[in-house]
Design an enzyme around this catalytic site. Structure first.
Site, PDB file in Angstrom:
ATOM      1  N   GLU A  80     -14.986  15.975 -19.027  1.00 34.22           N
ATOM      2  CA  GLU A  80     -15.111  17.106 -19.953  1.00 34.22           C
ATOM      3  C   GLU A  80     -14.738  16.649 -21.357  1.00 34.22           C
ATOM      4  O   GLU A  80     -13.599  16.209 -21.588  1.00 34.22           O
ATOM      5  CB  GLU A  80     -14.201  18.256 -19.485  1.00 34.22           C
ATOM      6  CG  GLU A  80     -14.497  19.555 -20.212  1.00 34.22           C
ATOM      7  CD  GLU A  80     -13.672  20.732 -19.695  1.00 34.22           C
ATOM      8  OE1 GLU A  80     -13.224  20.696 -18.539  1.00 34.22           O
ATOM      9  OE2 GLU A  80     -13.485  21.681 -20.474  1.00 34.22           O
ATOM     10  N   LYS A 259      -6.252  26.663 -15.550  1.00 33.62           N
ATOM     11  CA  LYS A 259      -7.315  25.649 -15.658  1.00 33.62           C
ATOM     12  C   LYS A 259      -7.044  24.774 -16.879  1.00 33.62           C
ATOM     13  O   LYS A 259      -7.215  23.554 -16.838  1.00 33.62           O
ATOM     14  CB  LYS A 259      -8.682  26.332 -15.749  1.00 33.62           C
ATOM     15  CG  LYS A 259      -9.877  25.421 -15.522  1.00 33.62           C
ATOM     16  CD  LYS A 259     -10.284  24.615 -16.749  1.00 33.62           C
ATOM     17  CE  LYS A 259     -11.504  23.748 -16.474  1.00 33.62           C
ATOM     18  NZ  LYS A 259     -11.854  22.914 -17.645  1.00 33.62           N
ATOM     19  N   ASP A 275      -3.598  11.734  -5.669  1.00 31.43           N
ATOM     20  CA  ASP A 275      -4.365  12.638  -4.811  1.00 31.43           C
ATOM     21  C   ASP A 275      -4.474  13.985  -5.531  1.00 31.43           C
ATOM     22  O   ASP A 275      -3.546  14.804  -5.485  1.00 31.43           O
ATOM     23  CB  ASP A 275      -3.645  12.774  -3.463  1.00 31.43           C
ATOM     24  CG  ASP A 275      -4.440  13.590  -2.458  1.00 31.43           C
ATOM     25  OD1 ASP A 275      -5.185  14.489  -2.888  1.00 31.43           O
ATOM     26  OD2 ASP A 275      -4.301  13.336  -1.249  1.00 31.43           O
ATOM     27  N   HIS A 375     -15.344  22.815 -28.513  1.00 30.54           N
ATOM     28  CA  HIS A 375     -16.140  22.378 -27.370  1.00 30.54           C
ATOM     29  C   HIS A 375     -17.532  21.962 -27.815  1.00 30.54           C
ATOM     30  O   HIS A 375     -18.067  20.943 -27.399  1.00 30.54           O
ATOM     31  CB  HIS A 375     -16.299  23.543 -26.380  1.00 30.54           C
ATOM     32  CG  HIS A 375     -15.307  23.494 -25.269  1.00 30.54           C
ATOM     33  ND1 HIS A 375     -15.444  22.653 -24.204  1.00 30.54           N
ATOM     34  CD2 HIS A 375     -14.159  24.174 -25.068  1.00 30.54           C
ATOM     35  CE1 HIS A 375     -14.418  22.831 -23.392  1.00 30.54           C
ATOM     36  NE2 HIS A 375     -13.625  23.739 -23.902  1.00 30.54           N
TER      37      HIS A 375
HETATM   38  P1  NAD Z   1       1.813   4.888   1.941  1.00 30.79           P
HETATM   39  O1  NAD Z   1       1.392   5.222   3.310  1.00 30.79           O
HETATM   40  O2  NAD Z   1       1.207   3.683   1.332  1.00 30.79           O
HETATM   41  O3  NAD Z   1       3.396   4.806   1.982  1.00 30.79           O
HETATM   42  C1  NAD Z   1       4.168   4.245   0.979  1.00 30.79           C
HETATM   43  C2  NAD Z   1       4.691   2.910   1.462  1.00 30.79           C
HETATM   44  O4  NAD Z   1       5.314   2.258   0.362  1.00 30.79           O
HETATM   45  C3  NAD Z   1       5.717   3.075   2.575  1.00 30.79           C
HETATM   46  O5  NAD Z   1       5.434   2.195   3.621  1.00 30.79           O
HETATM   47  C4  NAD Z   1       7.021   2.655   1.896  1.00 30.79           C
HETATM   48  O6  NAD Z   1       7.875   2.004   2.800  1.00 30.79           O
HETATM   49  C5  NAD Z   1       6.539   1.710   0.814  1.00 30.79           C
HETATM   50  N1  NAD Z   1       7.427   1.605  -0.363  1.00 30.79           N
HETATM   51  C6  NAD Z   1       7.763   0.455  -1.007  1.00 30.79           C
HETATM   52  N2  NAD Z   1       8.554   0.703  -2.058  1.00 30.79           N
HETATM   53  C7  NAD Z   1       8.735   2.033  -2.102  1.00 30.79           C
HETATM   54  C8  NAD Z   1       9.434   2.900  -2.990  1.00 30.79           C
HETATM   55  N3  NAD Z   1      10.133   2.437  -4.058  1.00 30.79           N
HETATM   56  N4  NAD Z   1       9.380   4.220  -2.766  1.00 30.79           N
HETATM   57  C9  NAD Z   1       8.671   4.713  -1.724  1.00 30.79           C
HETATM   58  N5  NAD Z   1       7.997   3.954  -0.834  1.00 30.79           N
HETATM   59  C10 NAD Z   1       8.015   2.610  -1.026  1.00 30.79           C
HETATM   60  O7  NAD Z   1       1.527   6.095   0.907  1.00 30.79           O
HETATM   61  P2  NAD Z   1       2.007   7.605   0.921  1.00 30.79           P
HETATM   62  O8  NAD Z   1       2.538   7.859  -0.443  1.00 30.79           O
HETATM   63  O9  NAD Z   1       2.904   7.924   2.080  1.00 30.79           O
HETATM   64  O10 NAD Z   1       0.660   8.411   1.152  1.00 30.79           O
HETATM   65  C11 NAD Z   1      -0.207   8.676   0.056  1.00 30.79           C
HETATM   66  C12 NAD Z   1      -1.636   8.717   0.525  1.00 30.79           C
HETATM   67  O11 NAD Z   1      -1.791   9.644   1.596  1.00 30.79           O
HETATM   68  C13 NAD Z   1      -2.558   9.163  -0.564  1.00 30.79           C
HETATM   69  O12 NAD Z   1      -3.613   8.234  -0.684  1.00 30.79           O
HETATM   70  C14 NAD Z   1      -3.093  10.510  -0.035  1.00 30.79           C
HETATM   71  O13 NAD Z   1      -4.383  10.775  -0.535  1.00 30.79           O
HETATM   72  C15 NAD Z   1      -3.053  10.296   1.436  1.00 30.79           C
HETATM   73  N6  NAD Z   1      -3.043  11.453   2.337  1.00 30.79           N
HETATM   74  C16 NAD Z   1      -2.776  12.717   1.884  1.00 30.79           C
HETATM   75  C17 NAD Z   1      -2.721  13.762   2.791  1.00 30.79           C
HETATM   76  C18 NAD Z   1      -2.320  15.123   2.271  1.00 30.79           C
HETATM   77  O14 NAD Z   1      -1.925  15.244   1.125  1.00 30.79           O
HETATM   78  N7  NAD Z   1      -2.393  16.211   3.069  1.00 30.79           N
HETATM   79  C19 NAD Z   1      -2.967  13.547   4.141  1.00 30.79           C
HETATM   80  C20 NAD Z   1      -3.233  12.247   4.572  1.00 30.79           C
HETATM   81  C21 NAD Z   1      -3.261  11.193   3.661  1.00 30.79           C
END
Ligand code: NAD
Length: 426
Positions: A80, A259, A275, A375
């Site tokens: 946009e 929005k 996300d 706009h």
């Molecule tokens: P992820 O699974 O990659 O987990 C984060 C990893 O980073 C963990 O294994 C953790 O041990 C590691 N890590 C290393 N240093 C860290 C630190 N300083 N702090 C925190 N963790 C650290 O990612 P996530 O954040 O658990 O999941 C995000 C993803 O899940 C996004 O891509 C999202 O789109 C997706 N997702 C979303 C949904 C939903 O929102 N309903 C459902 C399923 C999947």
């Protein structure tokens, strides 16, 4: 046209496009040319399913932001045209003093394990909560990096839900967005929860509502910055205040108010690989938390300034998810000075600041000349560029159409560009 395509997922991106062209009886190569099969399509194909090409969005860097006393350049991705200019303008007005001030809540996400068939829910709940040390140790064992960063399971809460038992798992996800970590905890801990409660798990997934992960962004614009004429400046600020109050009592207005907030928030989320769907679901749940849809921010004239505050849940991460595999997102974090520190609370602060600045700019436009003028200037520039104008020509077209006023459409932009090139008045 038959949309049932067995084995579509096994084709290459080029093969999928050819198949779609064939099914739609399109000339061979036409869709491929329109989609543009870039050299990075193979890596894109590995990151999603049934990929045919990449979709390119403009990535901008908005200047002028000062957040919690530190200047920051803010990467924003959006299609946009007026969004980045609005955010930069809002940030310029808000940069006085310490600029935008923020607070960010603890990064706690909650998993829901709903257990059916529990005969004595009160006793079962006590037993599940008593299992906390073992449940916490199981999460720490599965996510050593999270544990090393100080995160992990921080609380287990059990409460009746209808005839079932709802077990809520609060996980401090530190610098991660946390959805995968929490979903993993739910599935990993479900057998132990079933054993302690005597029931059977039906639901094992996080809730995207994250009321503890609220970010607030506040800022104040000195009225003198709004207009050289003090009377005009005060009237403009009064109108913003009144429009904000209108949004607070009118849900239809609140939707569009929000929005304008999301214009800034989503653009930074996209640029940094977050996300956006999770953020939107959480934001709108928060906006309607008391049963009526409300604005995420409010503005008031306070003394000789216009002050605003935004409150929004933000589940953002600087590690995990798809971020690490996307160099552009890592670079965007680096531009904000966040990459090295992996400091997700700073990212949440900047995202909220971008929401506040965008919201301010939108309200000022609405209270002033109306939103269409700005706009339309950017829209006519975009149209001119699409018609082959150079950036300078596009600026000239936009300026000429802005002076003339009226509706901007492709035909008018084409005629103006043509007249400009032939040195004629339009
Ligand atoms: P992820 O699974 O990659 O987990 C984060 C990893 O980073 C963990 O294994 C953790 O041990 C590691 N890590 C290393 N240093 C860290 C630190 N300083 N702090 C925190 N963790 C650290 O990612 P996530 O954040 O658990 O999941 C995000 C993803 O899940 C996004 O891509 C999202 O789109 C997706 N997702 C979303 C949904 C939903 O929102 N309903 C459902 C399923 C999947």
């Amino acid at each position: 046209m038959d949309s049932r395509i067995p084995g579509f997922h096994r084709l290459t991106p080029a093969g999928r496009i050819a198949e779609v062209e064939r099914r739609l009886a399109m000339p061979g190569g036409s869709l491929a040319a329109a989609f543009g099969l870039g050299s990075d399509v193979a890596s894109l194909a590995a990151r999603s399913e049934d990929v045919v090409a990449g979709l390119v969005l403009p990535l901008s860097i908005a200047p002028n932001f000062r957040v919690d006393g530190l200047d920051v350049l803010v990467p924003m991705a959006t299609e946009e045209p007026s969004v980045v200019a609005a955010a930069a303008n809002g940030a310029r007005l808000l940069r006085h003093g310490d600029g935008i001030s923020t607070t960010v809540g603890l990064p706690v996400m909650t998993g829901q394990v709903l257990v059916e068939g529990v005969s004595r829910p009160a006793e079962a709940g006590v037993a599940v909560e008593a299992a906390f040390p073992a449940l916490r140790a199981a999460v720490a064992g599965a996510h050593p990096a999270l544990a090393a960063a100080g995160g992990g399971l921080v609380r287990v809460r059990a409460a009746p839900s209808g005839s079932d038992l709802l077990v809520s798992l609060d996980v401090d996800v530190r610098d991660a967005m946390g959805a995968n970590v929490v979903n993993d905890a739910c599935e990993r801990l479900a057998p132990a929860i079933e054993a302690a409660s005597g029931g059977r798990a039906l639901v094992r997934i996080l809730t995207n509502a994250c009321p503890g992960r609220l970010a607030t962004a506040s800022g104040r614009v000195p009225l003198a910055l709004l207009d050289a004429d003090a009377g005009h400046a005060r009237e403009l600020a009064r109108r913003v205040d009144a429009i904000s109050r209108f949004a607070e009592r009118d849900a239809d207005r609140a939707v569009t108010h929000n929005k304008g907030v999301c214009n800034g928030i989503d653009a930074v989320l996209l640029a940094t690989g977050q996300d956006t769907r999770a953020a939107a679901a959480a934001a709108h749940a928060h906006a309607s938390r008391d049963g009526t849809y409300r604005p995420l921010s409010s503005w008031r004239v306070e003394g000789d300034g216009l002050a605003g505050t935004l409150v929004v849940p933000l589940a953002v991460g600087t590690v995990g998810g798809a971020i690490e595999s996307r160099p552009a997102c890592l670079a965007a974090l680096a531009v904000m000075g966040i990459r090295e520190s992996r400091y997700s609370s700073r990212l949440a602060a900047v995202v909220a600041a971008a929401g506040l600045a965008s919201n301010l700019a939108a309200l000022l436009a609405l209270a002033g000349e109306g939103i269409q003028a700005g706009h339309m200037r950017l829209h006519s520039r975009t149209l001119a560029m699409a018609l082959g104008a150079s950036p300078d020509e596009a600026d000239d077209v936009a300026a000429r159409l802005a002076t003339e006023g009226g509706r901007v459409d492709r035909g008018r932009v084409e005629r103006t560009l043509d007249a400009l090139r032939r040195g004629k008045p339009a």
